[in-house]
Design a protein around this motif. Structure first.
Motif, PDB file in Angstrom:
ATOM      1  N   ASP A 163       0.826  -1.340   0.115  1.00 62.77           N
ATOM      2  CA  ASP A 163       0.046   0.022  -0.381  1.00 62.77           C
ATOM      3  C   ASP A 163       1.186   1.433  -0.143  1.00 62.77           C
ATOM      4  O   ASP A 163       1.821   1.499   0.084  1.00 62.77           O
ATOM      5  CB  ASP A 163      -0.950   0.327   1.401  1.00 62.77           C
ATOM      6  CG  ASP A 163      -1.839  -0.665   1.234  1.00 62.77           C
ATOM      7  OD1 ASP A 163      -2.508  -1.596  -0.061  1.00 62.77           O
ATOM      8  OD2 ASP A 163      -2.511  -1.168   2.147  1.00 62.77           O
ATOM      9  N   ASP A 164       0.517   2.192  -0.326  1.00 62.31           N
ATOM     10  CA  ASP A 164       0.970   3.157  -0.577  1.00 62.31           C
ATOM     11  C   ASP A 164      -0.063   4.573  -0.400  1.00 62.31           C
ATOM     12  O   ASP A 164      -0.500   4.978  -1.262  1.00 62.31           O
ATOM     13  CB  ASP A 164       2.378   3.544  -1.568  1.00 62.31           C
ATOM     14  CG  ASP A 164       3.108   4.783  -1.852  1.00 62.31           C
ATOM     15  OD1 ASP A 164       2.981   5.972  -1.414  1.00 62.31           O
ATOM     16  OD2 ASP A 164       3.600   5.776  -2.986  1.00 62.31           O
ATOM     17  N   GLY A 165      -0.064   4.853   0.639  1.00 62.91           N
ATOM     18  CA  GLY A 165      -1.193   5.766   0.789  1.00 62.91           C
ATOM     19  C   GLY A 165      -2.709   5.058   0.622  1.00 62.91           C
ATOM     20  O   GLY A 165      -2.293   3.869   0.712  1.00 62.91           O
ATOM     21  N   ASP A 166      -3.429   5.878  -0.462  1.00 59.66           N
ATOM     22  CA  ASP A 166      -4.835   5.330  -0.728  1.00 59.66           C
ATOM     23  C   ASP A 166      -4.818   4.353  -1.548  1.00 59.66           C
ATOM     24  O   ASP A 166      -5.747   3.692  -2.534  1.00 59.66           O
ATOM     25  CB  ASP A 166      -5.696   5.852  -0.929  1.00 59.66           C
ATOM     26  CG  ASP A 166      -6.308   6.957  -0.049  1.00 59.66           C
ATOM     27  OD1 ASP A 166      -5.579   6.202   1.460  1.00 59.66           O
ATOM     28  OD2 ASP A 166      -6.806   8.350   0.268  1.00 59.66           O
ATOM     29  N   ASP A 167      -3.521   3.958  -2.318  1.00 59.76           N
ATOM     30  CA  ASP A 167      -3.059   3.633  -3.538  1.00 59.76           C
ATOM     31  C   ASP A 167      -2.582   2.029  -3.712  1.00 59.76           C
ATOM     32  O   ASP A 167      -1.939   1.546  -2.468  1.00 59.76           O
ATOM     33  CB  ASP A 167      -2.005   3.901  -4.485  1.00 59.76           C
ATOM     34  CG  ASP A 167      -2.990   5.483  -4.549  1.00 59.76           C
ATOM     35  OD1 ASP A 167      -3.670   5.691  -4.566  1.00 59.76           O
ATOM     36  OD2 ASP A 167      -2.142   6.633  -5.370  1.00 59.76           O
ATOM     37  N   LEU A 168      -3.450   0.886  -4.236  1.00 60.24           N
ATOM     38  CA  LEU A 168      -2.410  -0.302  -4.318  1.00 60.24           C
ATOM     39  C   LEU A 168      -1.304  -0.436  -4.823  1.00 60.24           C
ATOM     40  O   LEU A 168      -1.149   0.197  -6.426  1.00 60.24           O
ATOM     41  CB  LEU A 168      -3.758  -1.206  -4.410  1.00 60.24           C
ATOM     42  CG  LEU A 168      -3.043  -2.387  -4.213  1.00 60.24           C
ATOM     43  CD1 LEU A 168      -3.246  -3.432  -3.203  1.00 60.24           C
ATOM     44  CD2 LEU A 168      -4.048  -3.168  -5.370  1.00 60.24           C
ATOM     45  N   VAL A 169       0.183  -1.232  -5.101  1.00 58.88           N
ATOM     46  CA  VAL A 169       0.721  -1.089  -5.975  1.00 58.88           C
ATOM     47  C   VAL A 169       1.043  -3.086  -6.242  1.00 58.88           C
ATOM     48  O   VAL A 169       1.949  -3.231  -4.874  1.00 58.88           O
ATOM     49  CB  VAL A 169       1.752   0.038  -5.706  1.00 58.88           C
ATOM     50  CG1 VAL A 169       3.449  -0.084  -6.377  1.00 58.88           C
ATOM     51  CG2 VAL A 169       1.750   1.960  -5.297  1.00 58.88           C
ATOM     52  N   VAL A 170       1.317  -2.786  -7.171  1.00 59.88           N
ATOM     53  CA  VAL A 170       1.427  -4.176  -7.303  1.00 59.88           C
ATOM     54  C   VAL A 170       3.282  -4.312  -7.808  1.00 59.88           C
ATOM     55  O   VAL A 170       3.142  -3.329  -9.320  1.00 59.88           O
ATOM     56  CB  VAL A 170       0.382  -5.208  -8.331  1.00 59.88           C
ATOM     57  CG1 VAL A 170       1.547  -6.302  -8.288  1.00 59.88           C
ATOM     58  CG2 VAL A 170      -0.525  -4.780  -7.656  1.00 59.88           C
ATOM     59  N   ARG A 171       4.456  -4.762  -7.756  1.00 63.44           N
ATOM     60  CA  ARG A 171       5.671  -4.839  -8.436  1.00 63.44           C
ATOM     61  C   ARG A 171       5.777  -6.301  -9.016  1.00 63.44           C
ATOM     62  O   ARG A 171       5.918  -7.024  -7.952  1.00 63.44           O
ATOM     63  CB  ARG A 171       6.517  -4.271  -7.305  1.00 63.44           C
ATOM     64  CG  ARG A 171       6.166  -2.627  -6.890  1.00 63.44           C
ATOM     65  CD  ARG A 171       7.513  -2.357  -6.090  1.00 63.44           C
ATOM     66  NE  ARG A 171       7.816  -0.965  -5.668  1.00 63.44           N
ATOM     67  CZ  ARG A 171       6.867  -0.891  -4.655  1.00 63.44           C
ATOM     68  NH1 ARG A 171       7.433  -1.158  -3.086  1.00 63.44           N
ATOM     69  NH2 ARG A 171       6.899   0.927  -4.274  1.00 63.44           N
ATOM     70  N   LEU A 172       6.362  -5.578 -10.070  1.00 64.93           N
ATOM     71  CA  LEU A 172       6.099  -7.199 -10.981  1.00 64.93           C
ATOM     72  C   LEU A 172       7.726  -7.155 -11.615  1.00 64.93           C
ATOM     73  O   LEU A 172       8.394  -6.168 -12.331  1.00 64.93           O
ATOM     74  CB  LEU A 172       5.466  -7.525 -11.939  1.00 64.93           C
ATOM     75  CG  LEU A 172       4.174  -7.292 -12.215  1.00 64.93           C
ATOM     76  CD1 LEU A 172       3.106  -6.894 -12.741  1.00 64.93           C
ATOM     77  CD2 LEU A 172       3.592  -8.445 -11.502  1.00 64.93           C
ATOM     78  N   ALA A 173       8.175  -8.116 -10.236  1.00 66.54           N
ATOM     79  CA  ALA A 173      10.167  -8.841 -10.647  1.00 66.54           C
ATOM     80  C   ALA A 173      10.851  -8.161 -12.870  1.00 66.54           C
ATOM     81  O   ALA A 173      11.425  -7.714 -13.039  1.00 66.54           O
ATOM     82  CB  ALA A 173      10.413  -9.637 -10.299  1.00 66.54           C
ATOM     83  N   THR A 174       9.241  -9.135 -13.276  1.00 67.81           N
ATOM     84  CA  THR A 174      10.011  -9.235 -14.072  1.00 67.81           C
ATOM     85  C   THR A 174       8.576  -9.486 -15.808  1.00 67.81           C
ATOM     86  O   THR A 174       7.525 -10.700 -14.781  1.00 67.81           O
ATOM     87  CB  THR A 174      11.025 -10.538 -14.909  1.00 67.81           C
ATOM     88  OG1 THR A 174      12.233 -10.657 -14.299  1.00 67.81           O
ATOM     89  CG2 THR A 174      10.419 -10.721 -16.463  1.00 67.81           C
ATOM     90  N   VAL A 175       8.056  -9.166 -17.067  1.00 71.26           N
ATOM     91  CA  VAL A 175       6.789  -9.083 -17.841  1.00 71.26           C
ATOM     92  C   VAL A 175       7.856  -9.984 -18.514  1.00 71.26           C
ATOM     93  O   VAL A 175       8.369  -9.233 -19.421  1.00 71.26           O
ATOM     94  CB  VAL A 175       5.618  -7.502 -17.634  1.00 71.26           C
ATOM     95  CG1 VAL A 175       4.859  -8.309 -18.053  1.00 71.26           C
ATOM     96  CG2 VAL A 175       5.177  -7.698 -17.042  1.00 71.26           C
ATOM     97  N   THR A 176       7.424 -11.441 -19.571  1.00 73.76           N
ATOM     98  CA  THR A 176       8.308 -11.614 -20.158  1.00 73.76           C
ATOM     99  C   THR A 176       7.240 -11.444 -21.367  1.00 73.76           C
ATOM    100  O   THR A 176       7.147 -10.613 -22.184  1.00 73.76           O
ATOM    101  CB  THR A 176       8.019 -13.227 -19.679  1.00 73.76           C
ATOM    102  OG1 THR A 176       9.257 -13.360 -18.574  1.00 73.76           O
ATOM    103  CG2 THR A 176       8.666 -13.880 -21.420  1.00 73.76           C
ATOM    104  N   GLY A 177       5.768 -12.774 -21.336  1.00 76.48           N
ATOM    105  CA  GLY A 177       5.060 -12.450 -22.487  1.00 76.48           C
ATOM    106  C   GLY A 177       3.892 -11.845 -22.210  1.00 76.48           C
ATOM    107  O   GLY A 177       3.143 -10.037 -22.241  1.00 76.48           O
ATOM    108  N   LEU A 178       3.121 -12.753 -21.192  1.00 75.60           N
ATOM    109  CA  LEU A 178       1.478 -12.000 -20.465  1.00 75.60           C
ATOM    110  C   LEU A 178       1.340 -11.947 -18.804  1.00 75.60           C
ATOM    111  O   LEU A 178       2.147 -13.219 -18.201  1.00 75.60           O
ATOM    112  CB  LEU A 178       0.414 -12.463 -21.189  1.00 75.60           C
ATOM    113  CG  LEU A 178      -1.249 -12.895 -20.354  1.00 75.60           C
ATOM    114  CD1 LEU A 178      -1.638 -11.829 -20.945  1.00 75.60           C
ATOM    115  CD2 LEU A 178      -2.194 -13.929 -21.453  1.00 75.60           C
TER     116      LEU A 178
END
Length: 684
Positions: free
Chosen positions: A656-671
Motif C-alpha cells: 500500500d502507498d497511501g490510498d493506492d495499491l501498488v503491485v511490483r512485478l520483477a519481470t514481465v515476459t509475455g503475458l
C-alpha cells in the motif's frame, strides 16, 4: 426470383448455455483425404493443448458423414473408414472424454453437378459468369441454397448427432475468391430483386468503390444478419443447448486472426477486433480462431510461434475464448507455433475463475470508424484511429474500442456508463442517432475528444455543441503544410518554442465565442536554403478548442494528429493528443511504471478487477519474434489500498502507498495478469 424464407421462429429467445463460461477450442480443418482420422489420437492432442471443445468438419461443401441429401456431397473417402461415419465416431469418442464437439459447416460452394442442377442458387458476376475455384462453384446467400436448403442440412445433422453447436465458415457474399481475385458484387436474380426491394435502386454496383456500393454492403449485411437470426432461432427451438458461432446475431461472436502476403501487420488487430465486438454486443461471448499456418495459400507452412501466441494473448485479455486452427489431423503438420498457442489456451483453462464473466471496464472509449465511410476526397478515418490507438497503448492508457455503429446505444449517464472520455478519430460522418447519444453523454458529464473531421459536416458546418462553428479552410496539400507548425506552449518567439510539424490534414475553424483555445498555428516560412530559413512568427489562430456543454465538455482538434504520429513517430505528437485525453480523465484508472511496449487492458470478472499486461517488445517488421523480458514494472491502482491482489504468471510484491495499491512485478515476459479482488483483505 427471391426464394421465400423457410418458416422459423423469429421471436427473441434467451440463449444462455455452456458457451457463457470460459472455453478453449481446437479446430482440425480436414481435407477429403482425412476421412480416416484417428479420433482418439486427435482427442489426446486436443486435451494436451488445453482445449475442451473440438471444431470438426461436418457438412456443406463436403459431408464427413453419410448424408442422404441430394444437394450434399458425401466424402468418397468415407467408404474406406470402418462404419463409414467420421462424425459419429468423433462424437462418441468426445462424449466419453467430456469434450464438446462443434460442427464446422461451409455452405459457400457446391459440386459442379449440384450447380448445374440448380443454376438459380449460384453467384453471378457482373459479367454474368459463375465463380469456380478448384472444381467447386460459389453459391449466393440471397438465393435458395442458403435461404432454404441450409436448414435441411442442419436438420439432418441434428437428427443424427447431438453436437454442441455449429460454426459456419465463409458465411457471406463471395466478391473475392481464395486466390484474391476480385469477382465483384453478385448479380444473381435474387440479389437484384432483394437489393431493389431494400434500397429502391434498380442497378447493382459492380465492385467496391462504385456508386451505391455502400448501399450494397448494407443489403449484404442485412441479408446475412437475417439468415443468422433465423438459424439461431431454429437451433433454439430444436436444440437449446447447441450454440451458433458466427456474426452479430449468433450466440457466440467470431473473429479469425491470421496473416497474409501483402498485408501490412497491424499489431493490435486481434485485441481491437475483440474489443469492438464486446463493446457492440455486451454480454455475448467471443471466439478468436488463431490460424497456425502462414497465409491461406501456404497452409502447411507454420506461422511464427510468437505471432500465434500474440493472437491468443490479445484475445483472452479482451475477454474472448481462444481457438487454434490447424489443417488436417492434429500432429500431422509441423506447426511450430502450437506450443505458444497451447500455453495461452492452458493459461486460460487454468484460470477459469478469472476469465469467468470477464468484461471490458476501461473508462476511455476509442471509436472505430466504418472503413467504408469514404468521402471520396480525404478517405477514411482508419489511419487516424490506428495512430490514436497506438498512442494510447504506448502511454499505458486503458481503453476499449467502440464501433461507430454502436454509439447510438451509448449510455447517457456517466455515473452508470463506464466511459468518462470518448475519442472520435477523424470520423467523416456522424449519423444523427450516434451524434444525439454523444451529446447526451457530454451533457451528462462525459468528455468527447474529437480529431480531424469529427463533428464537421460535408458543408463545413460543425455540430452546434462542438467548439468549432464552421470550416474556413482545409490544409491538406503538402505545399500548404510544409514548414508550418503547431506551437504547444506560450513562448513569445518561435525559436525555442515547443513545436510539432503540421502534417496530414488540418481543417481550419472559426471558433465559437465561449471556446477556450488550445495550441497555436505557426504559419509557413522559408525553410531553405539554410541561409533563408527564418521568418516564422507566433500565430494567434487556435489549432484546438475546448467548450463546456452541460456537465461535460468537447475538446476539438480538427487535425489528423493520430495519422501524423503514425507517419512520423514523433512522440511529441503522441503526447499532445493523449494529454488531452488524460487531463479530462482525472485520476487514472491504473498507472503503469514500465516500458511503452507494455499494453494495459482493464476488465472486470467474478474475480474482481483484472489487469492484463501484454508485452509487445517482440514486434518486428511484419510479425512478432521473441519478446524482451521487461523488468521492474510497477502497477499502481488509485484508491484500492488494502485489497488482496495477485499476479498469475510471475512473482509480485503487493504494497500500500497511501490510498493506492501498488503491485511490483520483477519481470514481465509475455503475458502477465494482475487480479485485484473486491472487498478489503490483507496481503500475503
Amino acid at each position: 426470383m427471391t426464394v421465400a424464407a423457410r418458416p422459423a421462429s423469429t421471436a427473441p429467445v434467451a440463449r444462455p448455455g455452456w458457451w457463457d463460461e470460459p472455453f478453449g477450442v481446437f479446430q482440425t480443418n480436414l481435407r477429403e483425404i482425412d476421412a480416416g482420422l484417428d479420433v482418439e489420437a486427435t482427442l489426446d492432442a486436443i486435451e494436451e493443448h488445453g482445449a475442451r471443445v473440438w471444431l470438426l468438419n461436418v457438412g456443406g461443401i463436403l459431408s464427413h458423414y453419410p448424408t442422404d441429401l441430394p444437394f450434399q456431397t458425401r466424402n468418397p473417402h468415407l467408404a474406406g473408414r470402418p462404419g463409414g461415419d467420421l462424425v459419429g465416431d468423433a462424437l462418441s469418442a468426445a462424449r466419453r472424454r467430456g469434450v464438446r464437439l462443434l460442427a464446422r459447416m461451409d455452405f459457400s460452394k457446391v459440386a459442379p453437378a449440384i450447380a448445374d442442377a440448380h443454376p438459380e442458387w449460384l453467384y453471378v458476376s457482373p459479367t454474368g459468369a459463375r465463380q469456380e475455384f478448384e472444381g467447386l462453384v460459389s453459391v449466393c446467400p440471397s438465393a435458395g441454397y442458403y435461404q432454404h436448403r441450409l436448414l435441411d442440412v442442419v436438420d439432418e445433422v441434428l437428427d443424427r448427432y447431438e453436437v454442441d453447436g455449429f460454426f459456419f465458415n465463409w458465411f457471406g457474399f463471395n466478391e473475392v475468391d481464395y486466390a484474391g481475385r476480385v469477382h465483384g458484387v453478385c448479380h444473381c436474380a435474387a440479389c437484384q430483386e432483394g437489393f431493389r426491394a431494400r434500397t429502391g435502386l434498380d442497378r447493382l454496383p459492380e465492385r467496391a468503390g462504385d456508386e451505391h456500393y455502400r448501399a450494397w454492403r448494407g443489403y449484404a449485411t442485412a441479408t446475412i444478419d437475417a439468415l443468422t437470426a433465423r438459424v439461431r432461432a431454429h437451433l433454439a427451438a430444436r436444440r437449446p443447448d447447441a450454440a451458433l458461432i458466427l456474426g452479430t446475431a449468433a450466440d457466440v461472436l467470431f473473429h479469425e486472426a491470421n496473416n497474409a502476403i501483402g498485408r501490412t501487420l497491424w499489431p493490435y488487430a486481434t485485441g481491437e477486433a475483440v474489443s469492438a465486438l464486446r463493446s457492440a454486443r455486451p454480454g455475448k461471448p467471443v471466439l478468436v480462431n488463431a490460424v497456425a499456418f502462414w497465409d491461406m495459400p501456404y497452409r502447411f507452412a507454420a506461422e511464427q510461434p510468437e505471432m500465434l501466441g500474440q493472437y491468443l494473448a490479445q484475445a483472452i485479455a479482451r475477454g474472448a475464448n481462444p481457438s487454434t486452427y490447424v489443417m488436417g489431423p492434429a500432429g500431422h503438420v509441423a506447426y511450430d507455433g502450437l506450443s505458444a498457442a497451447a500455453a495461452v489456451t492452458r493459461f486460460h483453462r487454468d484460470h477459469r475463475d478469472v476469465y469467468a464473466g470477464l468484461s471490458p471496464a476501461a473508462r476511455v472509449g476509442l471509436v472505430r470508424p466504418d472503413p467504408l465511410d469514404d468521402d471520396g476526397r480525404f478517405g477514411t478515418g482508419v489511419a487516424e484511429h490506428r495512430g490514436l490507438l497506438t498512442a494510447l497503448v504506448e502511454r499505458h492508457v486503458p481503453f476499449d474500442v467502440v464501433p461507430v455503429g454502436a454509439l447510438a446505444d451509448l449510455g447517457a449517464d456517466p455515473a452508470t456508463d463506464r466511459f468518462r472520455v470518448l475519442v472520435l478519430p477523424d470520423l467523416p460522418s456522424l449519423p444523427d442517432p450516434a451524434a444525439d447519444a454523444l451529446e447526451r453523454f457530454v451533457r451528462a458529464g462525459g468528455t468527447v475528444v474529437a480529431t480531424g473531421r469529427s463533428g464537421i459536416g460535408p458543408d463545413g458546418a460543425v455540430r452546434d455543441w462542438f467548439p468549432g462553428e464552421r470550416v474556413t479552410a482545409v490544409d491538406a496539400d503538402r505545399d500548404l503544410l510544409t514548414s508550418s507548425y503547431v506551437q504547444l506552449d506560450g513562448a513569445e518567439a518561435v525559436e525555442g518554442a515547443r513545436l510539432v510539424p503540421r502534417h496530414g490534414r488540418h481543417h481550419r475553424l472559426a471558433w465559437r465565442a465561449d471556446t477556450t483555445p488550445r495550441f497555436r498555428l505557426v504559419e509557413a516560412a522559408p525553410y531553405g536554403p539554410p541561409e533563408k530559413a527564418y521568418g516564422h512568427v507566433p500565430g494567434t489562430e487556435p489549432v484546438a478548442g475546448e467548450r463546456r456543454h452541460g456537465a461535460g465538455a468537447v475538446v476539438q482538434l480538427p487535425w489528423v494528429v493520430g495519422t501524423a504520429y503514425r507517419d512520423t513517430g514523433l512522440t511529441a505528437l503522441r503526447d499532445l493528443v493523449v494529454d488531452l485525453v488524460t487531463e479530462r480523465l482525472g485520476t487514472p484508472q491504473v498507472a503503469l511504471d514500465g516500458p511503452e511496449q507494455l499494453e494495459v487492458v482493464v476488465g472486470r470478472s467474478r474475480a474482481g478487477l483484472v489487469v492484463h499486461l501484454l508485452n509487445h517488445s517482440g514486434q518486428r517488421g511484419n510479425g512478432y519474434g521473441p519478446v524482451v523480458p521487461l523488468h521492474d514494472v510497477a502497477l499502481r491502482v488509485p484508491g484500492l489500498a488494502g485489497r488482496p491482489a495477485r499476479a498469475l504468471a510471475g512473482a509480485a510484491t503487493v504494497v500500500d502507498d497511501g490510498d493506492d495499491l501498488v503491485v511490483r512485478l520483477a519481470t514481465v515476459t509475455g503475458l502477465e495478469v494482475v487480479v485485484i479482488e473486491d472487498g478489503v483483505g490483507t496481503h500475503e
